[in-house]
Write an enzyme that holds these catalytic residues in place. Structure first.
Site, PDB file in Angstrom:
ATOM      1  N   GLY A  57      -1.374   8.948 -16.343  1.00 49.61           N
ATOM      2  CA  GLY A  57      -1.912   9.595 -15.148  1.00 49.61           C
ATOM      3  C   GLY A  57      -3.407   9.341 -15.108  1.00 49.61           C
TER       4      GLY A  57
ATOM      5  N   GLY B 282      -5.438  10.127 -12.614  1.00 52.89           N
ATOM      6  CA  GLY B 282      -6.036  10.947 -11.561  1.00 52.89           C
ATOM      7  C   GLY B 282      -7.268  11.661 -12.075  1.00 52.89           C
ATOM      8  N   PHE B 283      -7.527  12.830 -11.523  1.00 51.42           N
ATOM      9  CA  PHE B 283      -8.753  13.552 -11.895  1.00 51.42           C
ATOM     10  C   PHE B 283      -8.776  13.935 -13.371  1.00 51.42           C
ATOM     11  CE2 PHE B 283      -9.058  14.060  -7.302  1.00 51.42           C
ATOM     12  CZ  PHE B 283     -10.404  13.846  -7.101  1.00 51.42           C
ATOM     13  N   VAL B 284      -7.669  14.525 -13.848  1.00 50.57           N
ATOM     14  CA  VAL B 284      -7.661  14.973 -15.249  1.00 50.57           C
ATOM     15  C   VAL B 284      -7.634  13.759 -16.187  1.00 50.57           C
ATOM     16  CG1 VAL B 284      -6.434  16.293 -17.017  1.00 50.57           C
ATOM     17  CG2 VAL B 284      -6.494  17.143 -14.661  1.00 50.57           C
TER      18      VAL B 284
ATOM     19  N   ASP C  17      -1.110   4.488 -15.011  1.00 48.25           N
ATOM     20  CA  ASP C  17      -0.687   5.203 -13.800  1.00 48.25           C
ATOM     21  C   ASP C  17       0.313   4.308 -13.065  1.00 48.25           C
ATOM     22  OD1 ASP C  17      -2.292   7.713 -12.125  1.00 48.25           O
ATOM     23  OD2 ASP C  17      -0.855   6.501 -10.999  1.00 48.25           O
TER      24      ASP C  17
ATOM     25  N   ARG D 214      -1.902  21.621  -8.139  1.00 43.76           N
ATOM     26  CA  ARG D 214      -1.708  22.676  -7.130  1.00 43.76           C
ATOM     27  C   ARG D 214      -2.649  22.510  -5.946  1.00 43.76           C
ATOM     28  NH1 ARG D 214      -2.422  28.577  -9.415  1.00 43.76           N
ATOM     29  NH2 ARG D 214      -3.807  27.846 -11.070  1.00 43.76           N
TER      30      ARG D 214
ATOM     31  N   VAL E  32      -0.522  18.064 -20.493  1.00 43.14           N
ATOM     32  CA  VAL E  32      -1.474  18.771 -19.623  1.00 43.14           C
ATOM     33  C   VAL E  32      -0.832  19.141 -18.273  1.00 43.14           C
ATOM     34  CG1 VAL E  32      -3.791  18.693 -18.594  1.00 43.14           C
ATOM     35  CG2 VAL E  32      -3.364  17.442 -20.689  1.00 43.14           C
TER      36      VAL E  32
ATOM     37  N   HIS F  92       0.583  29.739 -19.815  1.00 40.77           N
ATOM     38  CA  HIS F  92      -0.560  29.325 -18.996  1.00 40.77           C
ATOM     39  C   HIS F  92      -0.295  29.718 -17.538  1.00 40.77           C
ATOM     40  CE1 HIS F  92      -4.046  27.110 -17.826  1.00 40.77           C
ATOM     41  NE2 HIS F  92      -3.384  26.155 -17.204  1.00 40.77           N
TER      42      HIS F  92
HETATM   43  N1  APR Z   1       3.688   7.811 -14.187  1.00 41.78           N
HETATM   44  C1  APR Z   1       2.349   7.715 -14.307  1.00 41.78           C
HETATM   45  N2  APR Z   1       1.493   8.347 -13.506  1.00 41.78           N
HETATM   46  C2  APR Z   1       2.007   9.106 -12.513  1.00 41.78           C
HETATM   47  C3  APR Z   1       3.397   9.251 -12.338  1.00 41.78           C
HETATM   48  C4  APR Z   1       4.253   8.562 -13.227  1.00 41.78           C
HETATM   49  N3  APR Z   1       5.574   8.644 -13.128  1.00 41.78           N
HETATM   50  N4  APR Z   1       3.588  10.077 -11.272  1.00 41.78           N
HETATM   51  C5  APR Z   1       2.375  10.432 -10.816  1.00 41.78           C
HETATM   52  N5  APR Z   1       1.411   9.844 -11.552  1.00 41.78           N
HETATM   53  C6  APR Z   1      -0.037   9.901 -11.401  1.00 41.78           C
HETATM   54  C7  APR Z   1      -0.481   9.889  -9.946  1.00 41.78           C
HETATM   55  O1  APR Z   1      -0.390   8.573  -9.392  1.00 41.78           O
HETATM   56  C8  APR Z   1      -1.907  10.403 -10.043  1.00 41.78           C
HETATM   57  O2  APR Z   1      -2.850   9.358 -10.163  1.00 41.78           O
HETATM   58  O3  APR Z   1      -0.571  11.119 -11.902  1.00 41.78           O
HETATM   59  C9  APR Z   1      -1.900  11.229 -11.353  1.00 41.78           C
HETATM   60  C10 APR Z   1      -2.222  12.686 -11.135  1.00 41.78           C
HETATM   61  O4  APR Z   1      -3.540  12.767 -10.747  1.00 41.78           O
HETATM   62  P1  APR Z   1      -4.095  13.826  -9.679  1.00 41.78           P
HETATM   63  O5  APR Z   1      -3.226  13.832  -8.478  1.00 41.78           O
HETATM   64  O6  APR Z   1      -5.549  13.568  -9.534  1.00 41.78           O
HETATM   65  O7  APR Z   1      -3.857  15.233 -10.425  1.00 41.78           O
HETATM   66  P2  APR Z   1      -4.775  15.895 -11.569  1.00 41.78           P
HETATM   67  O8  APR Z   1      -5.772  16.790 -10.943  1.00 41.78           O
HETATM   68  O9  APR Z   1      -5.227  14.834 -12.502  1.00 41.78           O
HETATM   69  O10 APR Z   1      -3.705  16.842 -12.296  1.00 41.78           O
HETATM   70  C11 APR Z   1      -2.645  16.286 -13.045  1.00 41.78           C
HETATM   71  O11 APR Z   1      -2.624  18.068 -14.647  1.00 41.78           O
HETATM   72  O12 APR Z   1      -3.792  20.056 -14.760  1.00 41.78           O
HETATM   73  C12 APR Z   1      -2.588  19.452 -14.388  1.00 41.78           C
HETATM   74  O13 APR Z   1      -1.726  20.856 -12.607  1.00 41.78           O
HETATM   75  C13 APR Z   1      -2.291  19.590 -12.920  1.00 41.78           C
HETATM   76  O14 APR Z   1      -0.006  18.867 -13.031  1.00 41.78           O
HETATM   77  C14 APR Z   1      -1.329  18.465 -12.693  1.00 41.78           C
HETATM   78  C15 APR Z   1      -1.825  17.396 -13.688  1.00 41.78           C
END
Ligand code: APR
Length: 309
Positions: free
Chosen positions: A10, A12-14, A34, A83, A119, A176
């Site tokens: 993933g 994304g932001f986290v 990702d 969320r 996470v 959590h």
């Molecule tokens: N395989 C790999 N990456 C994936 C998949 C997958 N099957 N499905 C989704 N993703 C990627 C998305 O493409 C996206 O880039 O996961 C990433 C999630 O990033 P964000 O949408 O920015 O979410 P983020 O704020 O990072 O949160 C991720 O962590 O804290 C928790 O509640 C939050 O469940 C959420 C997770």
């Protein structure tokens, strides 16, 4: 001796922020994965290009596949949906369940010796799912929540007292969710019990803000959820594992009778080192704390039941 390998699923932001902390701390080489084409590669290259400026030695690679994650020492799983305002973490269960099932089976196949740091929310339930789907021993599947929740409590106490965040020590138990159990009785400021420094009403207010800390950020951001503190928490766990620091940290782990709970992933203090969960510490609790813990466990059990495993 080669460098350690940390894969982050993933981007994304986290995930991307975790890559940033991990690389900057030189914990090892980082693989950012990702399903989106270009995003992990772009963010990884950009981060690597920051390394000559910031002066860290860590290769950072982005990828759409699992091949590059092979034989990771630690895998941080952040893939999934965050969320939006008005949503609880539980509202993410169905969609994130599918993502975590697919991710964890592929991670486990490519990195059978890795330690998984979860996470994705709902955190306790996704950690349980990852434990079941990976087939890994319980010592090697750990969820990140308590570090974040205690960091929020520590930050609020530091703000209230006008003192350094570093001097605040605390513990927290439970799931959590909004029913997490912060423990003011196990909270000190440089060894001084919190109750000697703040009145009960103020402590209660800070506990309440901590419980709702995730929602506070979601309501401000509107388009997603917290990422700086969650990613820092995950990387603190990775550091404890990779450097065998044997830190005592509140983490979400599989319980088999500890705290009177069985077959649940739940937040408790653990010793975290190179083997993962090296021990679970059982605190002495008051009747009131026990009642809060039972309530939190009931809501996590309900969520786990919804996985229908
Ligand atoms: N395989 C790999 N990456 C994936 C998949 C997958 N099957 N499905 C989704 N993703 C990627 C998305 O493409 C996206 O880039 O996961 C990433 C999630 O990033 P964000 O949408 O920015 O979410 P983020 O704020 O990072 O949160 C991720 O962590 O804290 C928790 O509640 C939050 O469940 C959420 C997770």
């Amino acid at each position: 001796m080669g460098r350690k390998k940390i894969s982050i699923i993933g981007a994304g932001f986290v995930g991307a922020t975790a890559a940033h902390w991990a690389a900057e701390k030189e914990l090892g080489d980082v693989v950012l994965m990702d399903i989106l084409e270009g995003i992990p590669q772009g963010k990884a290259l950009d981060l690597f290009e920051a390394s000559p400026i910031e002066g860290f030695d860590a290769r950072v690679v982005g990828t759409k596949g699992y091949e590059e994650t092979k034989d990771s020492d630690v895998v941080i799983v952040t893939s999934g949906v965050p969320r939006k305002p008005g949503m609880s973490r539980e509202d993410l269960l169905d969609i994130n369940k599918k993502i975590i099932e697919s991710v964890v089976s592929q991670v486990a196949e490519k990195s059978p010796k890795a330690i998984l740091i979860m996470v994705t929310n709902p955190l306790d339930t996704m950690t349980y799912l990852a434990y079941k789907k990976s087939g890994f021993p319980k010592e090697r599947v750990i969820g990140m929540a308590g570090i974040l929740d205690t960091a929020r409590f520590r930050a609020f106490i530091a703000l209230e007292l006008g003192v350094s965040v570093e001097d605040i020590q605390t513990l927290l138990l439970g799931g959590h969710g909004d029913e997490m159990v912060p423990l003011p009785r196990y909270t000190t400021v440089s060894g001084i019990p919190l109750s000697q420094l703040l009145p009960k009403e103020t402590i209660d207010r800070l506990v309440d803000r901590t419980r709702k800390g995730g929602g506070e950020i979601v309501n401000l951001l509107k388009t997603g959820s917290a990422f700086y503190a969650p990613s820092a928490g995950a990387v603190q766990m990775a550091e404890a594992i990779l450097k065998d620091k044997k830190r005592i940290l509140p983490c979400c782990v599989y319980l088999d009778g500890e705290y009177g709970l069985k077959d649940i992933c739940f937040g408790v203090p653990i010793k975290l080192g190179t083997k993962g969960v090296e021990s679970i510490i059982e605190l002495q609790l008051t009747q009131e704390e026990k009642a809060l813990l039972t309530k939190s466990a009931e809501s996590v059990k309900k969520s786990i039941a919804e996985l229908k495993l």
